[in-house]
Design an enzyme around this catalytic site. Sequence first.
Site, PDB file in Angstrom:
ATOM      1  N   LEU A   1     -17.958  -2.279   0.268  1.00 48.10           N
ATOM      2  CA  LEU A   1     -18.714  -1.352  -0.582  1.00 48.10           C
ATOM      3  C   LEU A   1     -18.360  -1.537  -2.055  1.00 48.10           C
ATOM      4  CD1 LEU A   1     -18.605   1.913   1.565  1.00 48.10           C
ATOM      5  CD2 LEU A   1     -20.437   0.231   1.386  1.00 48.10           C
TER       6      LEU A   1
ATOM      7  N   SER B   1     -13.346  -4.634   1.023  1.00 46.91           N
ATOM      8  CA  SER B   1     -14.148  -3.941   0.018  1.00 46.91           C
ATOM      9  C   SER B   1     -15.637  -4.251   0.150  1.00 46.91           C
ATOM     10  CB  SER B   1     -13.670  -4.288  -1.398  1.00 46.91           C
ATOM     11  OG  SER B   1     -14.086  -3.301  -2.323  1.00 46.91           O
TER      12      SER B   1
ATOM     13  N   TYR C   1       0.818  -1.215   0.000  1.00 48.78           N
ATOM     14  CA  TYR C   1       0.000   0.000   0.000  1.00 48.78           C
ATOM     15  C   TYR C   1       0.847   1.259   0.000  1.00 48.78           C
ATOM     16  CZ  TYR C   1      -3.894  -3.077   1.380  1.00 48.78           C
ATOM     17  OH  TYR C   1      -4.841  -4.062   1.433  1.00 48.78           O
TER      18      TYR C   1
ATOM     19  N   THR D   1     -22.033   2.740  -2.926  1.00 49.40           N
ATOM     20  CA  THR D   1     -22.455   4.065  -2.471  1.00 49.40           C
ATOM     21  C   THR D   1     -23.337   4.747  -3.509  1.00 49.40           C
ATOM     22  OG1 THR D   1     -20.579   5.259  -3.440  1.00 49.40           O
ATOM     23  CG2 THR D   1     -20.279   4.314  -1.221  1.00 49.40           C
ATOM     24  N   GLY D   2     -23.257   4.243  -4.751  1.00 49.50           N
ATOM     25  CA  GLY D   2     -24.006   4.845  -5.854  1.00 49.50           C
ATOM     26  C   GLY D   2     -23.260   5.924  -6.602  1.00 49.50           C
ATOM     27  N   LYS D   3     -22.022   6.223  -6.181  1.00 52.72           N
ATOM     28  CA  LYS D   3     -21.329   7.378  -6.778  1.00 52.72           C
ATOM     29  C   LYS D   3     -20.841   7.137  -8.207  1.00 52.72           C
ATOM     30  CE  LYS D   3     -16.908   6.349  -4.446  1.00 52.72           C
ATOM     31  NZ  LYS D   3     -15.969   6.877  -3.433  1.00 52.72           N
TER      32      LYS D   3
END
Length: 350
Positions: A240, A238, A53, A246-248
């Site tokens: 989401l 993950s 990361y 989230t719909g973004k």
Amino acid sequence: MKFNRLGQSQLNVSEVCLGTMTWGIQNTQADADEQLAVAIEAGVNFIDTAEMYPTPPNEATYGDTERILGHWLNRHAHYREQLVVMSKVAGSGLNYIREGSQISGTTLTQALDASLQRLQTDYIDVYQLHWPNRSTPHFGRHWPAKYQPQQTDTAAEIAGMRDILNALKSAITAGKIRHWGLSDETPWGIATYLKLCEEMGVERPVSIQNEFSLLHTKDWPYLIEQCMFEQVAYLPWSPLATGILTGKYIDGKRPSGSRWTYIQRQGLFRDRPAAHEATKRYQQVARHAGITSAELALAWCKQVPGVSSTIIGATNTQQLLQNLNAFNLQLDSATLKQIDAILHDYPAGF
């Protein structure tokens, strides 16, 4: 905050694990400090990082997330014994990390020593194998004909596992790690490691973290059942679906600074019509329940039997607070029934 036992270890971990992979590209040291303060205030004692990361991974930022967490640990040494810190050794595929070599006893030891230095700590609570050396049905290869198990030399794979276990045993004996775990593994991998651990007298893995969400349920029920029966903590990453839930990203949207605007991310294999259509349906359920679709997804994930702790991440404290709030929610039977109906229509979003 609810706490659960981490596999067969004596560690009790919060049902929320703070993921850190945005630290170093999308987030600064100051951002990380703020996120840690918020998470600890909420009762989180579980932190996940990796030598690879931040993401998207690249040579210029390799190891920076561990460095950021290490700077915080150095300034907040009084918290160290209260926290359960996980990190991971990277496998093959990244030429700037040990010339792209596979995980072996030698490379694991090298990686561990470097992580300890970056993290500015004497030990890591759970040291994980980030992904197997062999090809597996993860990262978009779970669809028919995408994965070819007959190409794996199982004898060579098992020999490599033995070598890795010897290094892990030495690291535990030396006090460099307390426990070890898996990531992005399969039932065969779990079963083989458990068998070898018994044979070699090595501590069993305490956990596995795999991708798991309303759009990606391939581990449920089979792999999760195995984890429950073998007392291996299952840790979804993950939840989401890289932010889809989230719909973004619906209708081709790409908010400035979001993960899908970065080179190498851009949705990868997850940007599929079914994922977006399912998300629209989940948004309707969430609105009816009076919550956000992100809260719906996280609250659903935590209630799946066998889930010990869910790894969440955020790029700002507002997102983090909303995500944390999801774990205070209990979805009622009517909402769960609506979710089940969508899962039947969209059993695999991507």
